[in-house]
Design an enzyme around this catalytic site. Structure first.
Site, PDB file in Angstrom:
ATOM      1  N   THR A  93       0.723  -1.251  -0.033  1.00 12.03           N
ATOM      2  CA  THR A  93       0.105   0.120  -0.175  1.00 12.03           C
ATOM      3  C   THR A  93       0.944   1.204  -0.106  1.00 12.03           C
ATOM      4  OG1 THR A  93      -1.990   1.111   0.951  1.00 12.03           O
ATOM      5  CG2 THR A  93      -0.504   0.035   2.637  1.00 12.03           C
ATOM      6  N   LYS A 129       3.185   1.429  -3.604  1.00 11.88           N
ATOM      7  CA  LYS A 129       2.614   0.863  -4.764  1.00 11.88           C
ATOM      8  C   LYS A 129       3.299   0.912  -6.046  1.00 11.88           C
ATOM      9  CE  LYS A 129      -2.076   0.430  -3.513  1.00 11.88           C
ATOM     10  NZ  LYS A 129      -3.594   0.446  -3.878  1.00 11.88           N
ATOM     11  N   ASP A 187      -6.688  -4.569  -7.419  1.00 13.80           N
ATOM     12  CA  ASP A 187      -7.919  -3.471  -7.144  1.00 13.80           C
ATOM     13  C   ASP A 187      -8.837  -3.570  -8.463  1.00 13.80           C
ATOM     14  OD1 ASP A 187      -7.017  -2.590  -4.917  1.00 13.80           O
ATOM     15  OD2 ASP A 187      -5.804  -0.985  -5.695  1.00 13.80           O
ATOM     16  N   GLY A 220     -11.645  11.671  -9.615  1.00 12.60           N
ATOM     17  CA  GLY A 220     -10.318  11.338  -8.892  1.00 12.60           C
ATOM     18  C   GLY A 220      -9.101  11.120 -10.018  1.00 12.60           C
ATOM     19  N   ALA A 221      -8.212  11.281  -9.789  1.00 14.13           N
ATOM     20  CA  ALA A 221      -6.927  11.105 -10.928  1.00 14.13           C
ATOM     21  C   ALA A 221      -5.660  10.438 -10.435  1.00 14.13           C
ATOM     22  CB  ALA A 221      -6.813  12.412 -11.621  1.00 14.13           C
ATOM     23  N   GLY A 255      -3.838   6.925  -7.845  1.00 16.16           N
ATOM     24  CA  GLY A 255      -3.883   5.456  -8.256  1.00 16.16           C
ATOM     25  C   GLY A 255      -5.048   4.961  -8.293  1.00 16.16           C
ATOM     26  N   LYS A 310      -4.227  17.112 -13.487  1.00 17.93           N
ATOM     27  CA  LYS A 310      -3.766  15.726 -13.150  1.00 17.93           C
ATOM     28  C   LYS A 310      -4.883  14.800 -14.073  1.00 17.93           C
ATOM     29  CE  LYS A 310      -2.300  15.939  -8.753  1.00 17.93           C
ATOM     30  NZ  LYS A 310      -2.592  15.443  -7.303  1.00 17.93           N
ATOM     31  N   TYR A 366     -14.419   3.160   2.059  1.00 17.15           N
ATOM     32  CA  TYR A 366     -14.947   2.305   2.686  1.00 17.15           C
ATOM     33  C   TYR A 366     -15.234   2.474   4.207  1.00 17.15           C
ATOM     34  CZ  TYR A 366     -10.162   0.908   3.324  1.00 17.15           C
ATOM     35  OH  TYR A 366      -8.738   1.217   3.597  1.00 17.15           O
ATOM     36  N   GLY A 412     -17.554   0.937  -0.771  1.00 16.68           N
ATOM     37  CA  GLY A 412     -15.953   0.370  -0.855  1.00 16.68           C
ATOM     38  C   GLY A 412     -15.670  -0.692  -0.302  1.00 16.68           C
TER      39      GLY A 412
HETATM   40  P1  ATR Z   1      -5.099   7.041  -4.467  1.00 20.57           P
HETATM   41  O1  ATR Z   1      -3.947   6.462  -4.669  1.00 20.57           O
HETATM   42  O2  ATR Z   1      -5.937   6.595  -2.999  1.00 20.57           O
HETATM   43  O3  ATR Z   1      -5.830   7.257  -5.417  1.00 20.57           O
HETATM   44  P2  ATR Z   1      -3.783   9.776  -4.552  1.00 20.57           P
HETATM   45  O4  ATR Z   1      -3.082   9.174  -5.820  1.00 20.57           O
HETATM   46  O5  ATR Z   1      -3.375  10.482  -3.549  1.00 20.57           O
HETATM   47  O6  ATR Z   1      -4.596   8.504  -3.818  1.00 20.57           O
HETATM   48  O7  ATR Z   1      -5.154  10.313  -5.342  1.00 20.57           O
HETATM   49  C1  ATR Z   1      -6.163  11.070  -4.372  1.00 20.57           C
HETATM   50  C2  ATR Z   1      -7.496  11.830  -5.251  1.00 20.57           C
HETATM   51  O8  ATR Z   1      -8.033  12.075  -4.366  1.00 20.57           O
HETATM   52  C3  ATR Z   1      -6.860  12.864  -6.117  1.00 20.57           C
HETATM   53  O9  ATR Z   1      -7.822  12.836  -7.361  1.00 20.57           O
HETATM   54  C4  ATR Z   1      -7.263  14.013  -5.551  1.00 20.57           C
HETATM   55  O10 ATR Z   1      -7.372  15.036  -6.106  1.00 20.57           O
HETATM   56  P3  ATR Z   1      -5.941  16.125  -6.710  1.00 20.57           P
HETATM   57  O11 ATR Z   1      -5.392  15.312  -7.570  1.00 20.57           O
HETATM   58  O12 ATR Z   1      -6.598  17.239  -6.893  1.00 20.57           O
HETATM   59  O13 ATR Z   1      -4.997  16.121  -5.444  1.00 20.57           O
HETATM   60  C5  ATR Z   1      -8.352  13.728  -4.649  1.00 20.57           C
HETATM   61  N1  ATR Z   1      -8.583  14.402  -3.473  1.00 20.57           N
HETATM   62  C6  ATR Z   1      -8.276  14.209  -2.330  1.00 20.57           C
HETATM   63  N2  ATR Z   1      -8.744  15.078  -1.255  1.00 20.57           N
HETATM   64  C7  ATR Z   1      -9.691  15.690  -1.876  1.00 20.57           C
HETATM   65  C8  ATR Z   1     -10.358  16.688  -1.496  1.00 20.57           C
HETATM   66  N3  ATR Z   1     -10.467  17.330  -0.438  1.00 20.57           N
HETATM   67  N4  ATR Z   1     -11.386  17.377  -2.380  1.00 20.57           N
HETATM   68  C9  ATR Z   1     -11.314  16.815  -3.971  1.00 20.57           C
HETATM   69  N5  ATR Z   1     -10.585  15.919  -4.355  1.00 20.57           N
HETATM   70  C10 ATR Z   1      -9.503  15.442  -3.410  1.00 20.57           C
END
Ligand code: ATR
Length: 291
Positions: A70, A74, A110, A134-135, A137, A164, A235, A256
């Protein structure tokens, strides 16, 4: 399984990450070993990035059968593998390693978790408009799964930082030759039509996760309708504000925990060759999280 039951032949599995605070994987796997009377133990190991390589060497030396990976390892673990599965290679992240007598193979279960969670709705979803928020992992695993198994008409890629989303779009155009993406900034008032027209909405951000459980990607109820399927990868809590709002508009909601158990089930199968009783584990985990 009581402590006395561990003996010479107990096989070791584990999880590496840093920090390891909230993880349900030890619960999921150890409960399953007990249910299936398998002589394994699954332990979490807090491994900072500077010791990743030596930790992996050490685990191999100890004869570990496999481990989950994790945050933050990763991506970096890829270079320590002898084999990388197709999905892990395209997603660019490994969450499961199998140790076959020192030969390490990396997988991304996943993808399997998302696939199995959506499978009962495959006919409804296939060929439709889909929306991924989201963008990071998690979003990469989701997008891979949608393109590989659900033939999206369009994927709306929505992220707080639109740049992103744009990079991710270009990444998948190159890797999977799929280019029907539209990127958007996560600004709910501008997204009502996008959400409303999506058959499938997936939250692949951490928005809504404990302790910020009141947060939600959009609080506009006009974004949802009864024909939609809404999956939240968060989750904890099991019923996020997003799922509550979507359900109040009649959407089908998928939590989740389901995805978490399905990804664990695939790892479990890769390590032990056995099936995890997923329905039972889903219920146990819901209870465990509530208490
Ligand atoms: P993971 O591996 O779990 O996907 P990550 O790579 O850190 O974790 O990605 C987190 C995602 O959640 C990103 O898309 C992030 O948006 P940004 O690219 O703008 O950072 C999003 N995210 C986290 N906190 C957020 C918030 N408070 N509001 C909106 N998007 C959020």
């Amino acid at each position: 399984m009581g402590k006395d039951s561990y003996h010479l032949n107990t096989k070791l599995l584990g999880l590496i990450g840093h920090p390891i605070k909230h993880t349900y994987s030890p619960f999921i796997h150890n409960v399953t070993f007990e249910l299936k009377k398998l002589d394994y133990i699954y332990l979490p190991f807090d491994i900072p990035p500077s010791t990743l390589k030596t930790a992996v060497k050490g685990m191999v030396a100890l004869g570990i059968k496999g481990f989950n990976v994790t945050i933050p390892h990763k991506e970096n673990i890829l270079q320590l593998m002898h084999n990388v599965s197709e999905e892990a290679s395209i997603v660019g992240a490994i969450n499961t390693v199998v140790n076959d007598l020192g030969k390490l193979s990396g997988f991304n279960t996943d993808v399997h978790g998302v696939y199995e969670t959506l499978l009962p709705y495959k006919d409804e979803i296939t060929g439709n408009e889909m929306c991924v928020v989201g963008a990071g992992g998690a979003a990469r695993a989701v997008i891979y799964t949608l393109i590989r198994y659900f033939k999206p008409n369009i994927i709306f890629l929505i992220n707080r930082t639109e740049q992103k989303a744009e990079s991710l779009k270009n990444y998948f155009i190159e890797k999977m030759k799929f280019d029907n993406f539209k990127t958007r900034e996560l600004f709910p008032p501008d997204l009502v039509d996008v959400f409303q027209n999506s058959k499938l909405i997936i939250n692949a951000t951490s928005v809504g996760m404990f302790p910020d459980s009141d947060d939600i990607i959009t609080n506009l109820e006009s974004s949802f309708n009864k024909d939609q399927i809404v999956l939240d990868l968060v989750y904890n809590p099991p019923q996020t504000q997003l799922l509550k709002l979507a359900a109040s508009k009649g959407a089908t909601i998928l939590d989740g925990i389901k995805m978490l158990v399905y990804q664990a089930a695939k790892s479990f199968e890769l390590w032990t060759g056995e099936q995890m009783p997923v329905e039972q584990l889903h219920k146990s985990l819901q209870l465990f999280i509530k208490n």
